[in-house]
Each structure stands twice: as structure tokens, then as C-alpha cells.
Design an enzyme around this catalytic site. Structure first.
Site, short mmCIF file in Angstrom:
data_model
loop_
_atom_site.label_atom_id
_atom_site.label_comp_id
_atom_site.label_asym_id
_atom_site.label_seq_id
_atom_site.Cartn_x
_atom_site.Cartn_y
_atom_site.Cartn_z
N ASP A 8 3.75 6.98 -4.36
CA ASP A 8 4.14 6.54 -3.02
C ASP A 8 4.72 5.14 -3.20
OD1 ASP A 8 4.29 5.48 -0.47
OD2 ASP A 8 2.14 5.55 -0.06
N LYS A 70 12.34 -2.07 -0.60
CA LYS A 70 12.67 -0.73 -0.11
C LYS A 70 13.66 -0.77 1.05
CE LYS A 70 10.08 3.40 1.28
NZ LYS A 70 8.69 3.86 1.46
N GLU A 170 7.67 11.36 2.88
CA GLU A 170 6.30 10.86 3.00
C GLU A 170 5.41 11.71 3.93
OE1 GLU A 170 7.09 6.78 3.94
OE2 GLU A 170 7.88 6.41 1.93
N ASP A 192 2.56 7.53 10.75
CA ASP A 192 2.58 6.62 9.60
C ASP A 192 3.04 5.23 10.03
OD1 ASP A 192 2.99 5.18 7.29
OD2 ASP A 192 4.13 6.74 6.26
P1 ADP Z 1 3.90 0.59 3.34
O1 ADP Z 1 3.83 2.06 3.54
O2 ADP Z 1 4.91 -0.07 4.20
O3 ADP Z 1 4.01 0.18 1.93
P2 ADP Z 1 1.04 0.33 3.83
O4 ADP Z 1 0.75 1.66 4.36
O5 ADP Z 1 0.45 -0.04 2.53
O6 ADP Z 1 2.54 -0.04 3.88
O7 ADP Z 1 0.55 -0.70 4.93
C1 ADP Z 1 0.62 -2.04 4.72
C2 ADP Z 1 0.34 -2.74 6.01
O8 ADP Z 1 -0.95 -2.39 6.45
C3 ADP Z 1 0.37 -4.24 5.85
O9 ADP Z 1 1.08 -4.81 6.93
C4 ADP Z 1 -1.09 -4.60 5.91
O10 ADP Z 1 -1.27 -5.88 6.44
C5 ADP Z 1 -1.62 -3.56 6.85
N1 ADP Z 1 -3.06 -3.36 6.72
C6 ADP Z 1 -3.75 -3.05 5.61
N2 ADP Z 1 -5.06 -3.01 5.87
C7 ADP Z 1 -5.19 -3.31 7.17
C8 ADP Z 1 -6.31 -3.45 8.06
N3 ADP Z 1 -7.55 -3.28 7.62
N4 ADP Z 1 -6.06 -3.78 9.34
C9 ADP Z 1 -4.81 -3.97 9.78
N5 ADP Z 1 -3.73 -3.85 9.02
C10 ADP Z 1 -3.92 -3.53 7.72
MG MG Z 2 3.74 4.00 3.34
#
Ligand code: ADP
Ligand code: MG
Length: 605
Positions: A8, A70, A170, A192
Site C-alpha cells: 500500500d 504520490k 485501494e 478511506d
Molecule cells: P495515506 O493513505 O494517505 O497514506 P494513512 O491512511 O496512513 O494515509 O493516514 C494518515 C493520516 O491519518 C495522517 O493524517 C495521520 O495524522 C492520521 N492519523 C493516524 N492516526 C490517527 C489517529 N489516531 N487519529 C487521527 N488521525 C490519525
Molecule cells: Mg491509504
């Protein structure tokens, strides 16, 4: 045994998983974390730092630490002018190749190279964890990624020494991880909400067959926006107390941004927390600290305008899928931002049901990718995947009309064939203009590519049969070919790079197209009238040319006068006049009616 991995490759975080037997397992990185920040630092020389360590350098090295790559992969410079303003590193245009590059000061790197570094790192983690060389991977991408973005992601994987078994959307991967070995049929919504984007998809699971029914979202809504919202709040608070703007200090901004994210995450579990930023800024009196209590309620209020933007795409995706919230049996939460309690509340309220609690929003996509790798390599047999096209695809035909070959939300892989012909006699080539969109008028849609098919057999108009074929492979890559069935002349394009389809754009376009149905109808009506007038004119002209001696010269003069007026009407595109003059033309020539038949001239009705 040959090993493969599922990746991912996220905007913010990336995850790698492999298949143990039939079960996907996430591979931790060397720091012991199961997700790795998609951040790459180029400290100089050949060294490259990826992940947590790089993320920490965002403060000290804002110009050589690359995050959110990305957003730029497979995009053209003009498409991302706005997005480029949101990152601290320098994006430049490589004029020669019309490509986007990142200027590190001492060298330039492409978005593919940066992504390749992340993929390489994940591959390394997997190789050392499994103690074997890994060369094959399934990589996930957002459903709305266009061909260029997909191809660029694939290229990045190849640079990282990975052969791409399959590129998977995804949401499909998430549903796959959830739905594996569930033999009932159900409708699943994949919600998502990640770091940079929000995607909502509706899938149908039926006996291990997965079909994406529709997809929507907002490419500019994610956790980063929420962080920014808190950052702005802190900035204003600091201004009030210290009368200084942190924006003047790059490092202070980075620190506040990091603090904002931390606070946001804390408020997912705590009702209240403390913002604490010692030595955040200095004034004449010396360094200043900033401390303040911050509650979840305050946070919710602050971020509400962002949360509210989650709803319209949910409505739109259901409309597209022909469903209502109650049609949805299961809601899957994906992405770190779905950990925010308010977001869960909004989802529960919208769909009228609690989302699943047994899936890990950070890991489910990578797990699905590993499963898909198993499916593609034959380790898992029962699962079949179906994805959809976000917008209709087709070509422009005469009179600026859009002829659709692949309607929106068609399952992919797919192929479609339609026959076309020429519009003038002895036409030797045709211009194939590939478009994407929902409007009847070709010029209102997005141009993807065009090419000219030459070597068409010489013949009167309407005779040649030109077969246009669209095919979209399982990775969503579009191939368009045109063949003259008589001469065998053939030309094909693989659309490498085209204007991006942002999900909010898709929604906007569909909405706009719906609002313009009347306009489209009027347009098509005028096209038909114009065609009819043109047929009468062409027929009469031909008739005159071939029968000059048999026609009363006075009639010829009369007909030619009307033809002149009719041609003028065509020139200015005045449909009412075309209609009027075509009727008049038919009137002046009516007495030769029987002979006309041969010239395909029919009276105006
Ligand atoms: P992406 O798919 O864009 O790579 P992710 O699914 O990894 O992203 O999500 C990342 C986002 O989730 C970030 O903005 C991070 O701050 C937020 N995030 C991660 N854990 C938490 C949480 N416990 N509460 C709120 N936001 C969170
Ligand atoms: Mg993601």
C-alpha cells in the site's frame, strides 16, 4: 517457494504485507512499526533516508525532505501548480520533457525516483524479514488514478527492482482483505480517509467475486488538512499573545505542524490534551513558549467544515451505484483519519449503521494487496476482481458529438468496439479524438489523446468501415485502436498521459452533465437538423453537377442562390436558417423529385 508482497503505497504512510499460507501478514519495518511514513530525505551524495527518520528531518531539511510524492507521480507540471504550493520542497518543470522534477538544489529527482526509494525500502524490509529475495509485488493505487499515474507507479516499482504483478485499486484491496472467505453476498462501502485524500467506494461481494460498483471522493481532503486547520488555530493564538507570525519561520511552522498532528491523534482517544510548544518563537525579549489546553469539542468545531465535506461524495457514490444508504450491508473504515471519533460518528449516521470494528484501517489495504498477489500468482483461486471506469470513454464524431464506447462505471477489464465511417467522399484519413466525460457535445469533455488513421481506401463517404476499439486492461490502462476494415490500415495508441480525473471532478462533471441534459438535447437536435440540411444540400449539388444539361437553367440559378444562403447559414452555425434554406432548396428543386432519390435527397419534414 517464490515470494511476493503486497504494497500500500500511501500519500502519507506505506505498508507492506505478504501471504503466509492463505493469510496476509503485515511486515514491520526496522523500527518495529507496521506503517512507514512515505517520506524520503536526500541528505547529499548517494545516501537516501526513508521513513520515520526522514519524516523527523522535515523540520531541519524542508527542501530536501520529500513527502506526499504520490500527489505528483504521473502528473504534468500544469496539473499540479496549486498542489505544488502546499509542499515545502521545490518542484520544477523539466522543459525538455514536460516533466515534473524535484529540485534538491544539488540535483534533480523525479517523482518516480522518489516513490521508487519508498518501494525499495519496503522491499528491503520484506527481504530481511522473510530472509529471501523478493522481486514481485502487487501495488495499490487510488481508484481514480489515471493511466499516467498508474504507469508512473509501475515504473517506480520497476526502478525499485519489483516486477508488478498487478496494480489494484485501494478500495478493492480493502474489500478483498475483509471479504476473503466470506461466501455470502453483500454490499460494502469502503470509506478511506487518509492523510491526503478521501475516497469512498461501493463494492458488491458475491461468493468471492468482488465488483466495484462506483467510486467517488475528494483528492484534496485528508488528515493533512485537519493538521493545517489546527496549525492555523495555533498560529492565530500565538499571534494574539506574542504578536508574531510563525509563518515567517520555516522551522517553527514545521514544529507546529508536527504538534498539530500529534494533538489530533491524541484527541482520537482523549477528550482533552495540552498543546505545548516551548521556545516556539522569539521576540526582542527572547524565546517564547506556547501552552494551551485543547479539547475534543474545540477540535471538532474547528475541523467541522472539513468533516462536512465527507458527506457529498458519499451521497454521490450511492447515486452512481443506484443505491441508498440502507442498501449498504457493511461499512469498512480505511485510513488513519477514520480513527477520529467524529468521523466515525458521521459515517455511522450517514449509513445508519456502525462501521466494522474488526479491521485495522492502516493495514487492510496492504493485506488486500498481498491477497491479490496470491490470486494473480495462482495461490488463491476463488477470488475474482472487478473494477470500474470513473467516467465514460469514447471518441469525437462529426459535428462535435461525443460517441461513447465505454460508459462510466463499466467493469474493467473491458473492451468495446464500434464502427464509424467517413463524412466526405474520397476521405483518405480520419482523425480519432479520444475523450472522457459525460457531455453529449464532444468539446465539453476532456481530451485524452488523438491520432490520425491514414491509408483509408478511396471511396464515397459513408462507405468505409472504420472499426474503433477501446480496451482497458486489469490495471486500468487504456488502449485505443482504429482499423479500416477494407484496406487493413491500422493505428493504435496507448494513452500514457492524460488530464487527471480527480474524484471531485468526476462528481462535478456528472452533476453538471445531469444539469445540462436539456442543453444536450437541444444540441443534439440542432446537430440532427444540420445533418439533414447538409444532406439536402450535398444531394442537390451533386444532382446539379451530374445533370446540368437536363435542368432548366433558371432552376439552376435559383437553386444555386439558395445554396449560397444555406452555406452562409452553415458558416455562422445558424440552425433555424439552415432549416429554412434547406426547405427552400428542396422547394426550388422539387420538380426533379424522382431523380433526386438517387442523390439521397429527401424532403424536409
Ligand atoms: P495515506 O493513505 O494517505 O497514506 P494513512 O491512511 O496512513 O494515509 O493516514 C494518515 C493520516 O491519518 C495522517 O493524517 C495521520 O495524522 C492520521 N492519523 C493516524 N492516526 C490517527 C489517529 N489516531 N487519529 C487521527 N488521525 C490519525
Ligand atoms: Mg491509504
Amino acid at each position: 517457494m517464490e515470494r511476493f508482497i503486497g504494497i500500500d503505497l500511501g500519500t502519507t504512510n506505506s505498508v507492506v504485507a505478504f501471504l503466509e499460507g492463505q493469510k496476509p501478514v503485515v511486515i514491520p519495518n526496522t523500527e518495529g512499526n507496521r506503517t512507514t511514513p512515505s517520506v524520503v530525505l536526500y541528505p547529499g551524495g548517494d545516501e537516501v533516508v526513508v521513513g520515520e527518520l526522514a519524516k523527523r528531518q522535515l523540520v531541519i531539511n524542508p527542501f530536501s525532505t520529500i513527502s506526499s510524492i504520490k500527489r505528483f507521480i504521473g502528473r504534468r507540471p500544469a496539473e499540479v501548480a496549486e498542489t505544488a504550493k502546499q509542499v515545502q520542497y521545490h518542484l520544477v518543470e523539466d522543459m525538455e520533457n514536460e516533466r515534473l522534477m524535484i529540485d534538491l538544489g544539488w540535483k534533480k529527482v523525479s517523482p518516480e525516483e522518489v516513490s521508487a526509494e519508498i518501494l525499495k525500502k519496503l522491499r528491503d524490509y520484506a527481504c530481511s524479514y522473510l530472509d529471501t529475495d523478493i522481486t514481485q509485488a502487487v501495488i495499490t493505487i487510488p481508484a481514480y488514478f489515471n493511466d499516467s499515474q498508474r504507469s508512473a507507479t509501475k515504473a517506480a516499482a520497476e526502478m525499485a527492482g519489483l516486477e508488478v504483478i498487478r496494480i489494484v485499486n485501494e478500495p478493492t484491496a480493502a474489500a478483498l482483505a475483509y471479504g476473503q472467505n466470506k461466501d455470502k453476498s453483500e454490499i460494502v462501502a469502503v470509506f478511506d480517509f487518509g492523510g491526503g485524500t478521501f475516497d469512498i467506494s461501493i463494492l458488491e461481494l458475491d461468493n468471492n467475486i468482488f465488483e466495484v460498483r462506483a467510486t467517488n471522493g475528494d483528492t484534496y481532503l485528508g488528515g493533512d488538512n485537519i493538521d493545517n486547520c489546527i496549525l492555523e488555530f495555533i498560529r492565530e493564538e500565538i499571534k494574539k499573545g506574542i504578536k508574531k507570525d510563525i509563518m515567517e519561520d520555516v522551522k517553527a511552522v514545521q514544529r507546529v505542524r508536527e504538534a498539530s498532528e500529534k494533538i489530533k491523534c491524541e484527541l482520537s482517544t482523549l477528550k482533552s490534551t495540552t498543546i505545548s510548544l516551548p521556545f516556539i518563537i522569539s521576540d526582542e525579549e527572547g524565546p517564547k513558549h506556547f501552552t494551551r489546553e485543547f479539547t475534543r469539542d474545540e477540535f471538532n468545531k474547528l475541523a467541522m467544515p472539513l468533516f462536512e465535506r465527507l458527506i457529498p461524495p458519499c451521497r454521490a457514490v450511492l447515486t452512481d451505484a443506484g443505491m441508498t444508504p440502507s442498501s449498504v450491508d457493511t461499512v469498512l473504515l480505511v485510513g488513519g483519519s477514520t480513527r477520529i471519533p467524529k468521523v466515525r460518528e458521521i459515517v455511522t449516521e450517514f449509513f445508519g449503521r456502525e462501521p466494522r470494528k474488526d479491521i485495522n484501517p492502516d493495514e487492510v489495504v496492504a493485506m488486500g494487496a498481498a491477497i491479490q498477489a496470491g490470486v494473480a500468482t495462482g495461490y488463491i483461486r476463488e477470488v475474482l476482481l472487478l473494477d470500474v471506469t470513473p467516467l465514460s470513454l469514447g471518441i469525437e464524431i462529426a459535428d462535435d458529438v461525443f460517441s461513447v464506447l465505454v460508459p462510466r462505471n463499466s467493469n474493467i477489464p473491458t473492451a468495446a468496439v464500434k464502427k464509424f465511417t467517413t463524412v466526405v467522399d474520397n476521405q483518405k484519413n480520419v482523425f480519432v479524438h479520444v475523450l472522457q466525460g459525460e457531455r453529449k457535445q464532444a468539446s465539453q469533455n476532456r481530451s485524452l489523446a488523438h491520432f490520425r488513421l491514414t491509408g483509408i481506401t478511396t471511396s464515397p463517404k459513408d462507405i468505409p468501415e472504420i472499426e474503433v476499439r477501446f480496451s482497458i486492461d486489469a490495471n486500468g490502462i487504456l488502449n485505443v485502436s482504429a482499423t479500416d476494415l477494407t484496406s487493413g490500415a491500422r493505428k493504435e495508441v496507448k494513452i500514457e498521459s492524460y488530464h487527471p480525473v480527480k474524484t471531485e471532478e468526476v462528481e462535478q462533471e456528472v452533476k453538471e452533465a445531469e444539469g445540462k441534459l436539456d442543453e444536450d438535447r437541444i444540441y443534439m437536435d440542432s446537430v440532427r437538423k444540420g445533418e439533414k440540411a447538409k444532406n439536402i444540400m450535398d444531394g442537390v449539388k451533386k444532382f446539379i453537377a451530374e445533370n446540368e444539361l437536363d435542368i432548366d437553367p433558371a432552376d439552376i440559378t435559383a437553386m444555386q442562390e439558395v445554396i449560397e444562403s444555406l452555406e452562409e447559414a452553415f458558416e455562422v452555425g445558424d440552425v433555424a436558417s439552415m432549416e429554412e434554406w434547406a426547405r427552400a432548396l428542396y422547394g426550388t428543386a422539387e420538380k426533379y423529385q424522382e431523380k433526386f432519390f438517387k442523390y439521397n435527397v429527401k424532403p424536409w419534414k
